[in-house]
Write an enzyme that holds these catalytic residues in place. Sequence first.
Site, PDB file in Angstrom:
ATOM      1  N   THR A 131       0.859  -1.234   0.129  1.00 33.43           N
ATOM      2  CA  THR A 131      -0.015  -0.171  -0.024  1.00 33.43           C
ATOM      3  C   THR A 131       1.019   1.248  -0.001  1.00 33.43           C
ATOM      4  OG1 THR A 131      -1.580  -1.280   1.099  1.00 33.43           O
ATOM      5  CG2 THR A 131      -1.754   1.420   1.117  1.00 33.43           C
ATOM      6  N   PRO A 133       0.710   5.932  -0.573  1.00 35.67           N
ATOM      7  CA  PRO A 133      -0.273   7.114  -0.290  1.00 35.67           C
ATOM      8  C   PRO A 133      -1.174   7.198  -1.481  1.00 35.67           C
ATOM      9  CG  PRO A 133       2.017   7.403   0.168  1.00 35.67           C
ATOM     10  CD  PRO A 133       2.048   6.144  -0.280  1.00 35.67           C
ATOM     11  N   PHE A 161       0.530   2.790   5.803  1.00 35.01           N
ATOM     12  CA  PHE A 161      -0.373   1.906   6.538  1.00 35.01           C
ATOM     13  C   PHE A 161      -0.086   0.211   6.449  1.00 35.01           C
ATOM     14  CE2 PHE A 161      -3.349   5.506   5.188  1.00 35.01           C
ATOM     15  CZ  PHE A 161      -3.535   5.728   6.559  1.00 35.01           C
ATOM     16  N   ILE A 339     -27.439   0.247  24.430  1.00 38.41           N
ATOM     17  CA  ILE A 339     -28.039  -0.666  25.645  1.00 38.41           C
ATOM     18  C   ILE A 339     -27.250  -0.166  26.793  1.00 38.41           C
ATOM     19  CG2 ILE A 339     -28.248  -2.982  26.543  1.00 38.41           C
ATOM     20  CD1 ILE A 339     -28.590  -3.902  23.812  1.00 38.41           C
ATOM     21  N   HIS A 340     -25.700   0.084  26.684  1.00 35.10           N
ATOM     22  CA  HIS A 340     -25.358   0.332  27.975  1.00 35.10           C
ATOM     23  C   HIS A 340     -25.272   1.840  28.412  1.00 35.10           C
ATOM     24  CE1 HIS A 340     -23.148  -3.356  27.306  1.00 35.10           C
ATOM     25  NE2 HIS A 340     -22.769  -3.302  28.813  1.00 35.10           N
ATOM     26  N   GLU A 365      -7.329  -4.243   4.334  1.00 34.52           N
ATOM     27  CA  GLU A 365      -7.573  -5.286   3.462  1.00 34.52           C
ATOM     28  C   GLU A 365      -8.589  -5.324   2.476  1.00 34.52           C
ATOM     29  OE1 GLU A 365      -6.138  -9.275   5.144  1.00 34.52           O
ATOM     30  OE2 GLU A 365      -4.714  -8.268   6.428  1.00 34.52           O
ATOM     31  N   THR A 367     -11.689  -2.437   1.243  1.00 33.25           N
ATOM     32  CA  THR A 367     -12.910  -1.492   1.952  1.00 33.25           C
ATOM     33  C   THR A 367     -14.199  -2.420   1.330  1.00 33.25           C
ATOM     34  OG1 THR A 367     -12.783  -0.294  -0.174  1.00 33.25           O
ATOM     35  CG2 THR A 367     -11.367   0.590   1.602  1.00 33.25           C
TER      36      THR A 367
END
Length: 391
Positions: A131, A133, A161, A339-340, A365, A367
């Site tokens: 990968t 830029p 990355f 929920i929390h 890996e 998108t």
Amino acid sequence: MVDFGLTDEQREIRAWVRTFVEREIMPLENDVLRREREGAAPGLNADEVRELRALARKSDFWGVQTPMEYGGMGLDSVTAALIEVELGRTFLTFKFGGDADNILFHADEEQKRRYLLPTIAGERRSCFAITEPGAGSDAKAIRTRAVRDGDSWVINGEKTFITGGNEADFAMVFAVTDPERGADGGVTCFLVDRDAGWTSEPIDTMGERRPAALVFEDVRVPHSAILGEEGKGFTLAMQWIGKGRYLLPARALGGCERLLTMAIEYARTRETFGAPIADRQAIQWMIADSQVEIEALRLLVLQAAWQVDAGRDSRHAQAIAKLYGGTKANEIVDRVMQIHGGMGYTRELPVERWYRDLRLLRIFEGTDEIQRRTIARDLLKGHVKVGETLR
């Protein structure tokens, strides 16, 4: 009839890994969260990872998918997926030792001695550097160049990355060696030691992972550093990328199981207006929807893994599993946080940690958009027909 049952060996392995995660890794979670709140690097530290791997190795748990001829367990893809599910039940990223990148097995004998065997033994660390830029999902757009100079190649370019790039002592670097031929025949993979001169800088992210930016300035390597064949690097890259996309949603599946269990426990004990929130239909529906999606994801993951074991082209099934897993894992963690309530939003609980980490699944890996492109292209070009994925 389709048999969805596991073998005795698979059940035993799954139980062993679950016990290992619950006894050895989960107890470290609170300490890691505390360290992170205090500004320490996220996740397990190097000593903790080393100790966990050594402990697992005492039980002969080493090299999950590494062939037995190299000292590994040589497990099949379905079993590997089951293991990833169990590892995903903790937000702490951990991998058992004894593995090496699948394309390293294409190394010649000298390269195996210098790179493959030490990597399996845990003495060396690699990274996969493709990968850039300007070349993420479009791997064919890489600009890093390698120019032949006698018996050497000189590499110039930048990678970004790169997972494990900060820790690696050698990289599998993909560079253009013949611009006229493009990706198909013009890209070569090189094994490049860090001491050859490339440098790395960490990239700060919202989650645990700290990928690296790699810089190659006149990095010289011998012709013998080529992995595989000259000009055949893109084929190796696709083999690496497609080695196990089903393992990514498998790990997310484990996280979703743990998160849903947390939500159920909290809903039973948290009371509002004199009754547990578990009695509220709004909460019940979030729990029900999450369980349905978890079971659907489980079947998608296992089907993709089964296709790999059967020697079939599993790319379509893996794209479906990764797309569905990424989107649904993010929906499930969002429901669990809801929920929390306020507690889920705090850093006292691991919910917000998972919330940040799971977001990456929709990006790295491949998108979501790339997975949709793959799925649609397979259908439109007739590579896969609707309703015939199990044929």
